[in-house]
Enzyme design. Sequence first.
Site: not given
Length: 555
Positions: A232, A267-270, A265
């Site tokens: 990402k 928490g976007t990865g989780c 933004t």
Amino acid sequence: MDLILSSTSSSISHHKIFTGFSSKQDSRHGVEQFGSLNLKAMPEEKALVVTNGSSNNKIPHVLTMAGSDSGAGAGIQADLKTCAARGVYCSTVITAVTAQNTVGVQDVNILSEESVAAQLKSVLSDMHVDVVKTGMLPSTAMVKILLDSLKQFPVQALVVDPVMVSTSGHVLAGSSILDTFRQDLFPLADIVTPNLKEASALLGGLQLETVTDMRSAAKSLHDMGPRNVLVKGGHLPSSTYAIDIFFDGKDFYELRSSRIQTINTHGTGCTMASCIAAELAKGSSMLSAVKVAKRYVETALEYSKSIIVGNGSQGPFDHLFKLNRKKSSTQQLFDPSDLFLYAVTDSGMNKKWGRSITDAVKGAIEGGATIVQLREKEAETGEFLEAAKACLEICRAHNIPLLINDRVDIAMACDADGVHVGQSDMPVNTIRALLGPEKIIGVSCKTPEHALKAWADGADYIGSGGVFPTNTKANNRTIGLDGLETVCLASKLPVVAIGGINLSNAKSVMELGVANLKGVAVVSALFDQECVVTKTRKLHELLTETVANVGPAMV
Ligand SMILES: Cc1ncc(COP(=O)(O)OP(=O)(O)O)c(N)n1
Ligand SMILES: Cc1ncsc1CCOP(=O)(O)O
Ligand SMILES: [Mg+2]
């Protein structure tokens, strides 16, 4: 390899049992773009099928093993909300309790190995879990406990988000765990989803600053054993897009979404990883799951860009932005081959021939139309909405997508599968934010510039014409076959040709033989006719025959 137009493989993960079906959504052709995601290569997807099989009462189920975030933007809380938003059951194994807010991480309390093992056993011994997704795994022992549990209770897919550092910079898993990730966890993963920092740490501190670096990183991480890698690039410097690289061991895909200007933004990865897990649990192929997840995150960020939660520098976003909207369970997902024979209705023509709009749609479907658009220029709003609802019922019964011309409000009100708009209608990125990640959006394009903008803005396909002169649309410039070819060659999206196309010239259109020209859209040749079924059938036959002769690039 880039720009692979078709390839099929049936790679099935080593540690799981697959049951289920190959759904329509798994069939993709050519170059496609989704939402504001620009997918550069699009092979025929391999079907990673993870449905429950026998019972209709089973709900797709993701187990998330991660840390709790008291601020509820990331971790277990983000996973629960994501799964809820995507219609998937989510059970939880909490590895650590963190005290966090929009300012940062104030405390981390790692749970005991016994507690983690007990949570895993409670869930896995009792419930049917389709997909396990991991987030914060704070110790090597916890990874080993997970792997032991998976040996005892195999699941159908494993999604690994190698969480190491919080967005505020707090270390959540030390460097001692890297070897365990690389040697023990990754070889069992169906996908790993590191961000740039995590990918760099996993690769011994390698600098990752460009898309080319991300590709090399994806390749190197893939060599560690996961079946797929998503690197990402949200933190990539000076990019106007949020670019991710997906690598399935054979093809690289550059996935783009617009970079939403917001501080929300966290928490976007989780969220990305749990959305991938949720889509896999529902039966999507890996590529579809990644596409939907990226679009879901983008749409959630767009909806939440101005919300205020807390006083810190990085806020959470609203995962459940769609909660107050009617949710369709029968949404037709976009497949470019649906553009093959595109029937576009016209109220004037139907009136002239004394038929209702529903009879017109039924006739077109019976004759072989593969997608329908309601283009009712004269209809009053109420009348249009009622007609759209009735047509939607017919189309759903036949698995044919129904799009609405121009009127995003009508499409939303009846939950149609999407809209087709022109250059002067509502902007595509606004429509995407309104309709969400799954709806189909088509845009009329006469030039390569239009086509590229449609791609960047998040359309699914473009309609290009008028190819030939037509009386159906006034003051419409004819672009000819040459103009159509130019647009097709420039387009990164599938194209449907429109304008004056009929039984005598459709062959010449399809004989252009350009890979992303997927079909023809027709009004008068189907509807300004006594018998819609006969004319549609004849055109379908002609197209089928032409495409068979032109070759596989067209199909
Ligand atoms: C498939 C398809 N392609 C192009 C058009 C034209 O749309 P637009 O430019 O918005 O013009 P109107 O149809 O609104 O007159 C279309 N409808 N469908
Ligand atoms: C809506 C539209 N957009 C470009 S040409 C056209 C009209 C197509 O109608 P017909 O198939 O009758 O030429
Ligand atoms: Mg229009």
